[in-house]
Motif scaffolding. Structure first.
Motif, mmCIF file in Angstrom:
data_model
loop_
_atom_site.group_PDB
_atom_site.id
_atom_site.type_symbol
_atom_site.label_atom_id
_atom_site.label_comp_id
_atom_site.label_asym_id
_atom_site.label_seq_id
_atom_site.Cartn_x
_atom_site.Cartn_y
_atom_site.Cartn_z
ATOM 1 N N PHE A 29 0.828 -1.200 0.000
ATOM 2 C CA PHE A 29 0.000 0.000 0.000
ATOM 3 C C PHE A 29 0.863 1.251 0.000
ATOM 4 O O PHE A 29 0.535 2.259 -0.640
ATOM 5 C CB PHE A 29 -0.934 -0.003 1.217
ATOM 6 C CG PHE A 29 -2.034 1.019 1.121
ATOM 7 C CD1 PHE A 29 -3.217 0.711 0.465
ATOM 8 C CD2 PHE A 29 -1.902 2.275 1.684
ATOM 9 C CE1 PHE A 29 -4.235 1.635 0.368
ATOM 10 C CE2 PHE A 29 -2.917 3.212 1.591
ATOM 11 C CZ PHE A 29 -4.092 2.890 0.929
ATOM 12 N N LYS A 30 1.981 1.221 0.724
ATOM 13 C CA LYS A 30 2.869 2.371 0.757
ATOM 14 C C LYS A 30 3.489 2.646 -0.608
ATOM 15 O O LYS A 30 3.782 3.790 -0.951
ATOM 16 C CB LYS A 30 3.984 2.154 1.791
ATOM 17 C CG LYS A 30 3.608 2.545 3.213
ATOM 18 C CD LYS A 30 4.784 2.306 4.136
ATOM 19 C CE LYS A 30 4.531 2.919 5.519
ATOM 20 N NZ LYS A 30 4.572 4.375 5.500
ATOM 21 N N SER A 32 2.122 1.712 -3.650
ATOM 22 C CA SER A 32 1.195 1.856 -4.772
ATOM 23 C C SER A 32 -0.151 2.459 -4.378
ATOM 24 O O SER A 32 -0.978 2.718 -5.256
ATOM 25 C CB SER A 32 0.941 0.495 -5.424
ATOM 26 O OG SER A 32 0.348 -0.399 -4.498
ATOM 27 N N SER A 33 -0.370 2.667 -3.065
ATOM 28 C CA SER A 33 -1.652 3.182 -2.563
ATOM 29 C C SER A 33 -2.813 2.252 -2.915
ATOM 30 O O SER A 33 -3.952 2.692 -3.056
ATOM 31 C CB SER A 33 -1.923 4.591 -3.094
ATOM 32 O OG SER A 33 -0.936 5.493 -2.657
ATOM 33 N N HIS A 91 -6.674 3.483 -9.023
ATOM 34 C CA HIS A 91 -6.320 2.488 -8.010
ATOM 35 C C HIS A 91 -7.192 1.239 -8.098
ATOM 36 O O HIS A 91 -6.735 0.144 -7.760
ATOM 37 C CB HIS A 91 -6.431 3.107 -6.615
ATOM 38 C CG HIS A 91 -5.431 4.188 -6.362
ATOM 39 N ND1 HIS A 91 -4.149 4.135 -6.854
ATOM 40 C CD2 HIS A 91 -5.528 5.351 -5.667
ATOM 41 C CE1 HIS A 91 -3.487 5.212 -6.486
ATOM 42 N NE2 HIS A 91 -4.298 5.966 -5.763
ATOM 43 N N ARG A 168 7.864 5.911 -0.220
ATOM 44 C CA ARG A 168 6.822 6.865 0.162
ATOM 45 C C ARG A 168 6.554 7.846 -0.970
ATOM 46 O O ARG A 168 5.415 8.248 -1.214
ATOM 47 C CB ARG A 168 7.230 7.601 1.434
ATOM 48 C CG ARG A 168 7.354 6.684 2.653
ATOM 49 C CD ARG A 168 7.310 7.464 3.960
ATOM 50 N NE ARG A 168 8.409 8.411 4.071
ATOM 51 C CZ ARG A 168 9.609 8.104 4.580
ATOM 52 N NH1 ARG A 168 9.843 6.862 4.979
ATOM 53 N NH2 ARG A 168 10.543 9.014 4.683
ATOM 54 N N ALA A 171 4.419 6.164 -3.618
ATOM 55 C CA ALA A 171 3.029 6.024 -3.174
ATOM 56 C C ALA A 171 2.259 7.323 -3.362
ATOM 57 O O ALA A 171 1.073 7.308 -3.691
ATOM 58 C CB ALA A 171 2.990 5.598 -1.707
ATOM 59 N N ASP A 172 2.929 8.462 -3.168
ATOM 60 C CA ASP A 172 2.243 9.756 -3.298
ATOM 61 C C ASP A 172 1.874 10.057 -4.745
ATOM 62 O O ASP A 172 0.761 10.506 -5.027
ATOM 63 C CB ASP A 172 3.127 10.875 -2.746
ATOM 64 C CG ASP A 172 3.240 10.819 -1.229
ATOM 65 O OD1 ASP A 172 2.339 10.229 -0.602
ATOM 66 O OD2 ASP A 172 4.226 11.349 -0.687
ATOM 67 N N ASP A 173 2.797 9.826 -5.693
ATOM 68 C CA ASP A 173 2.524 10.170 -7.089
ATOM 69 C C ASP A 173 3.510 9.412 -7.986
ATOM 70 O O ASP A 173 4.710 9.682 -7.949
ATOM 71 C CB ASP A 173 2.670 11.679 -7.304
ATOM 72 C CG ASP A 173 2.108 12.124 -8.651
ATOM 73 O OD1 ASP A 173 2.400 11.459 -9.660
ATOM 74 O OD2 ASP A 173 1.377 13.130 -8.686
ATOM 75 N N THR A 233 -1.324 2.871 6.171
ATOM 76 C CA THR A 233 0.032 3.306 5.834
ATOM 77 C C THR A 233 0.963 3.308 7.032
ATOM 78 O O THR A 233 2.086 3.786 6.935
ATOM 79 C CB THR A 233 -0.004 4.730 5.242
ATOM 80 O OG1 THR A 233 -0.568 5.636 6.201
ATOM 81 C CG2 THR A 233 -0.836 4.765 3.968
ATOM 82 N N GLN A 289 -9.891 6.351 9.322
ATOM 83 C CA GLN A 289 -8.453 6.406 9.045
ATOM 84 C C GLN A 289 -7.640 5.540 9.981
ATOM 85 O O GLN A 289 -6.422 5.404 9.818
ATOM 86 C CB GLN A 289 -7.934 7.851 9.096
ATOM 87 C CG GLN A 289 -7.848 8.460 10.491
ATOM 88 C CD GLN A 289 -9.139 9.134 10.914
ATOM 89 O OE1 GLN A 289 -10.208 8.795 10.423
ATOM 90 N NE2 GLN A 289 -9.037 10.093 11.803
ATOM 91 N N ILE A 296 -7.515 12.191 5.622
ATOM 92 C CA ILE A 296 -7.381 12.778 4.286
ATOM 93 C C ILE A 296 -8.423 13.868 4.097
ATOM 94 O O ILE A 296 -9.624 13.642 4.260
ATOM 95 C CB ILE A 296 -7.529 11.696 3.199
ATOM 96 C CG1 ILE A 296 -6.441 10.633 3.370
ATOM 97 C CG2 ILE A 296 -7.471 12.316 1.814
ATOM 98 C CD1 ILE A 296 -6.583 9.475 2.423
#
Length: 300
Positions: A29-30, A32-33, A91, A168, A171-173, A233, A289, A296
C-alpha cells in the motif's frame, strides 16, 4: 488471575503474527496506494514452495533461500506483466489486478504442490513453559520474537533508508516520482520482494503451527481488520492493531461468551471468528483512518 494472563499472552502472541501478515499489506500500500488482495495467498504460496523444497530433502536454510528466490522471481514477473502496464492508472485497476494475482497463485500453487495439508517441522520448539502459573507455548513465543524483530527491522527500513523514502514518494505520485529520477520498476520489484519475504516468514510460522494448508489464506486475511484499526500506511499501526485484535478475540472468546450465555443460554459463542471484523466495522464508522492513519482532506 494466571488464567487471564495465559489467555492474554496467547492473544498478544497471535496478534504479533497478525501484525507480521499485515506488514505485507502495508508495504504494498505504501508503494502503490492499493490494497494488495493477493498478500494472503502469497503467504500460502511461499509456504508451499518452502515445504515443497523441504520434502525434496534439501536443508532448511537452503529451502528458505530457494523459496525466497521464487518470491523475488514472482515479484519481477508481477512488475513486468501486471504493474508496469498499469502505471498511473486508477487504483481500482491495480486492486482488481491483485485479485487476479491471488486467484492465479492459489491455482498455480495447488497445481505445483497439491492441495493436501502438509506438516511443516523446521525445528521450532513445541514444548511449554510456565510464567508463574500461566502456561505458555514455546512455539508461540518463538514466532512472536521472530515477528517482532522483523517488524522493528522493517520500520527502521522505511524511515531511515533512501529506498524507504523512495517508496513513500512513489506512493504519493507515480509520475512525479518518475520525473525526479526514482526508478518505479525497481522500487516495485523491491517492495514486492520484501512483501514476499514477509509472506514467507509468516507462512513458515503459521505452517509450523497449523500445517501448510489452503485455509492459511483465510487466516492471513485477518490482517485486514488489523489494517483498518492501525491505518493502512502505518507500520506502528499494524503492530498495535494486531495486538488489539489478537488479545481482544482471545479474551472475548473466554469472558464475553460466558457473560452473554448467562443471559442467553443458547448463544453458541465462536466470537473469535468474527470479533476482529465487528471491531473493524466500528472503526470504519467512527474513525475510518484508523488509530495511526492520516485523515485525508480533499479541497475542491
Amino acid at each position: 488471575m494466571w488464567f487471564f494472563v495465559e489467555v492474554l499472552v496467547g492473544g498478544l502472541m497471535a496478534g504479533v503474527m497478525y501484525s507480521l501478515v499485515a506488514l505485507g499489506f502495508v508495504l504494498i500500500f505504501k508503494a502503490s496506494s492499493v490494497f494488495n488482495f493477493a498478500q494472503g495467498v502469497m503467504v500460502l504460496f511461499a509456504a508451499l514452495n518452502f515445504v515443497g523444497f523441504l520434502d525434496m530433502g534439501i536443508p532448511v536454510w537452503l529451502c528458505f533461500i530457494l523459496a525466497m528466490g521464487v518470491m523475488v522471481l514472482l515479484s519481477f514477473v508481477i512488475e513486468r506483466v501486471v504493474l508496469r502496464p498499469l502505471v498511473n492508472q486508477p487504483h481500482i485497476s491495480l486492486f482488481m489486478a491483485t485479485i487476479g494475482i491471488a486467484i492465479f497463485l492459489e491455482g498455480f500453487g495447488e497445481m505445483l504442490w497439491g492441495s493436501s495439508i502438509k506438516p511443516l517441522d523446521v525445528g521450532i520448539p513445541d514444548d511449554v513453559f510456565f510464567l508463574g502459573e500461566a502456561m505458555i507455548q514455546q512455539n508461540d513465543m518463538f514466532a512472536a520474537v521472530v515477528a517482532s524483530v522483523l517488524v522493528i527491522a522493517l520500520a527502521l527500513f522505511f524511515h531511515y533508508t533512501r529506498i524507504g523514502r523512495a517508496l513513500r514518494a512513489v506512493a504519493d505520485d507515480h509520475q512525479a516520482a518518475l520525473s525526479i529520477g526514482i526508478p518505479l520498476n525497481h522500487i516495485w520489484i523491491i517492495v514486492w520482494s520484501v512483501a514476499g519475504f514477509v509472506a514467507l516468514v509468516a507462512g513458515i510460522m503459521w505452517g509450523s503451527k497449523l500445517g501448510v494448508q489452503f485455509s492459511l489464506t483465510v487466516l492471513a486475511l485477518k490482517a485486514l481488520p488489523v489494517l483498518i484499526l492501525g491505518g493502512f500506511t502505518s507500520i506502528p499501526g499494524a503492530i498495535v492493531g494486531g495486538l488489539i485484535i489478537g488479545a481482544g478475540e482471545k479474551l472475548s472468546e473466554i469472558y464475553l461468551v460466558d457473560a452473554i450465555q448467562s443471559f442467553y443460554p443458547s448463544f453458541s459463542g465462536a466470537i473469535e471468528e468474527w470479533f476482529a471484523y465487528i471491531l473493524a466495522l466500528a472503526f470504519l464508522v467512527f474513525r475510518p483512518q484508523g488509530l495511526f492513519g492520516e485523515k485525508i482532506i480533499e479541497r475542491v
